[in-house]
Design a protein around this motif. Sequence first.
Motif, PDB file in Angstrom:
ATOM      1  N   THR A 279       0.920  -1.235  -0.024  1.00 10.85           N
ATOM      2  CA  THR A 279      -0.012   0.066   0.028  1.00 10.85           C
ATOM      3  C   THR A 279       0.719   1.392   0.067  1.00 10.85           C
ATOM      4  OG1 THR A 279      -0.291  -0.210   2.299  1.00 10.85           O
ATOM      5  CG2 THR A 279      -1.964  -1.113   1.305  1.00 10.85           C
TER       6      THR A 279
ATOM      7  N   TRP B 159       1.077   2.922  -3.264  1.00  7.21           N
ATOM      8  CA  TRP B 159       0.266   4.169  -3.591  1.00  7.21           C
ATOM      9  C   TRP B 159       0.127   5.548  -2.676  1.00  7.21           C
ATOM     10  CZ3 TRP B 159      -3.475   6.259  -0.298  1.00  7.21           C
ATOM     11  CH2 TRP B 159      -4.428   6.921  -0.842  1.00  7.21           C
ATOM     12  N   SER B 160       0.559   5.136  -1.617  1.00 10.82           N
ATOM     13  CA  SER B 160       0.558   6.426  -0.643  1.00 10.82           C
ATOM     14  C   SER B 160       1.900   7.200  -1.156  1.00 10.82           C
ATOM     15  CB  SER B 160       0.762   6.204   0.756  1.00 10.82           C
ATOM     16  OG  SER B 160       2.020   5.474   0.999  1.00 10.82           O
ATOM     17  N   SER B 161       2.947   6.593  -1.546  1.00 13.47           N
ATOM     18  CA  SER B 161       4.133   7.336  -2.063  1.00 13.47           C
ATOM     19  C   SER B 161       3.917   8.306  -3.405  1.00 13.47           C
ATOM     20  CB  SER B 161       5.353   6.332  -2.510  1.00 13.47           C
ATOM     21  OG  SER B 161       6.341   6.797  -3.041  1.00 13.47           O
TER      22      SER B 161
ATOM     23  N   PHE C 184       0.743   9.092  -4.067  1.00 11.02           N
ATOM     24  CA  PHE C 184      -0.530  10.105  -3.896  1.00 11.02           C
ATOM     25  C   PHE C 184       0.254  11.160  -3.331  1.00 11.02           C
ATOM     26  CE2 PHE C 184      -3.623  11.385  -0.711  1.00 11.02           C
ATOM     27  CZ  PHE C 184      -4.580  11.863  -1.700  1.00 11.02           C
ATOM     28  N   PHE C 185       0.973  10.964  -2.343  1.00 16.65           N
ATOM     29  CA  PHE C 185       1.708  11.878  -1.280  1.00 16.65           C
ATOM     30  C   PHE C 185       2.808  13.119  -2.281  1.00 16.65           C
ATOM     31  CE2 PHE C 185      -0.402  10.508   2.102  1.00 16.65           C
ATOM     32  CZ  PHE C 185      -0.506  11.471   3.115  1.00 16.65           C
TER      33      PHE C 185
ATOM     34  N   SER D 225       1.676  12.321   7.493  1.00 19.23           N
ATOM     35  CA  SER D 225       2.392  11.128   7.640  1.00 19.23           C
ATOM     36  C   SER D 225       2.626  10.437   9.023  1.00 19.23           C
ATOM     37  CB  SER D 225       3.497  10.937   6.661  1.00 19.23           C
ATOM     38  OG  SER D 225       4.594  11.594   7.514  1.00 19.23           O
TER      39      SER D 225
ATOM     40  N   SER E   8       1.346   2.978   5.045  1.00 18.25           N
ATOM     41  CA  SER E   8       1.089   4.214   4.093  1.00 18.25           C
ATOM     42  C   SER E   8       1.541   5.414   4.536  1.00 18.25           C
ATOM     43  CB  SER E   8      -0.406   4.333   4.253  1.00 18.25           C
ATOM     44  OG  SER E   8      -1.137   3.254   3.400  1.00 18.25           O
TER      45      SER E   8
ATOM     46  N   ALA F 235       4.565   7.794   2.826  1.00 17.49           N
ATOM     47  CA  ALA F 235       4.440   8.899   2.499  1.00 17.49           C
ATOM     48  C   ALA F 235       5.125   9.952   3.027  1.00 17.49           C
ATOM     49  CB  ALA F 235       2.851   9.188   3.188  1.00 17.49           C
TER      50      ALA F 235
END
Length: 406
Positions: free
Chosen positions: A263, A266-268, A270-271, A287, A315, A319
């Motif tokens: 996951t 994805w957070s990498s 997104f942020f 974060s 996540s 992030a």
Amino acid sequence: MPFIEFGTKEYTRTFLSMLIGSIVTFAILYFPQSLITVFSDEFSISPSTASFSLSFATIALACSMLIISVISNAWGRKKMMGASLLIASILTIAASFSPNFETLIILRVLQGIAISGFPAVAMTYLSEEISPRHYGRILGIYIAGSAFGGFLGRLIASIFTDFFSWHMASLILGILSLAGSLLFLMYLPESKHFSKTALSVQSWAAGMISGLKDRKLLYLYGLGFLFMGVYVSLFNYIGFPLSSPPFLLSHTMIGLLFIFQLTGSWSSVFFGKLTERFSRSALISCSIVLLVIGGLLTLSEQIAVLMLGLILFASGFFAGHTVASSWVGVMSPPKIRTYTSSLYLLFYYTGSSFIGWLGGLFLSSFGWDGVIWMICGFLVFSSILVLKLSWPLSIFKIQKTTHKTH
């Protein structure tokens, strides 16, 4: 010489090769993480000592990266990355024959040194060969490969340990990694924009000193140290509560739970996109909140709640790491950007080694609750660093520029 453009055969060969190389590198680096409980039982050692199987490799990697990138300037990018993967794979096979924990640790240190040749050079190779228009796209593939490689290494280790032994797990991983390394060397295009340069210890030392003079850069190095440290500490020892009542999960099931680390991919992303709209200090603060909430949820005796905690924690880590590492690049003068990135990674992997080891002491003394409260304590300290970075500006100020903003 033209750059490699998206849609060409060379581009396809490059992204497949870098994906394979990234998977091999991080599978080898992190496969012992799911075996710490096994090492602790088999060798009759404490959890903190068993964690040396990971922490000694990461600290060796961190120190080696400081000089490997300089050596690659004189030797060549593809040669350095290929040698790194081949040697690390052979050492993984050798580790499967370790008669005792001491031998395993020696081989893990050598693995860390060998592994460093890939991450130290990979981003430089891509920036030199890939068209600037597509650099972000292929870099995302490289990062995704690192996340998937870490998960795959832990999963292979867990499954083969359950059915055979950790020795067999290391042997299988080493053979698969060796095959991947050969594919990497076969398919990665040769460097076209690489120019050999003479080794210069003086310029290297000057760059490192410059990277240590800026106080705010030191705060960012500190955040990397803390983020990676608490992340590795949680996932190093989560196997202990999960293999005990009320969960009593097998090594294979514990290994499968590491899928939640994906996951972070994805957070990498997104942020990373959010840094174009919001201040980095605000995003890092978010974060930290995710990390704290995720860590506290792992105290639950409900498996669904605990799994949610793992997702939030992973996540939050990816992030925070993404925003902090990109902030280093933004804050650094162009002439020393290579050195500040190396210093960030040095602190990053040192945090993995030191706090990862410290978590074992807290586990032995205070149980899983102690590990989580230790993690929360470090995260409180990380929030202080964020305040120092953002002061006197508001951490919630909308970011309108991308150069030296907070």
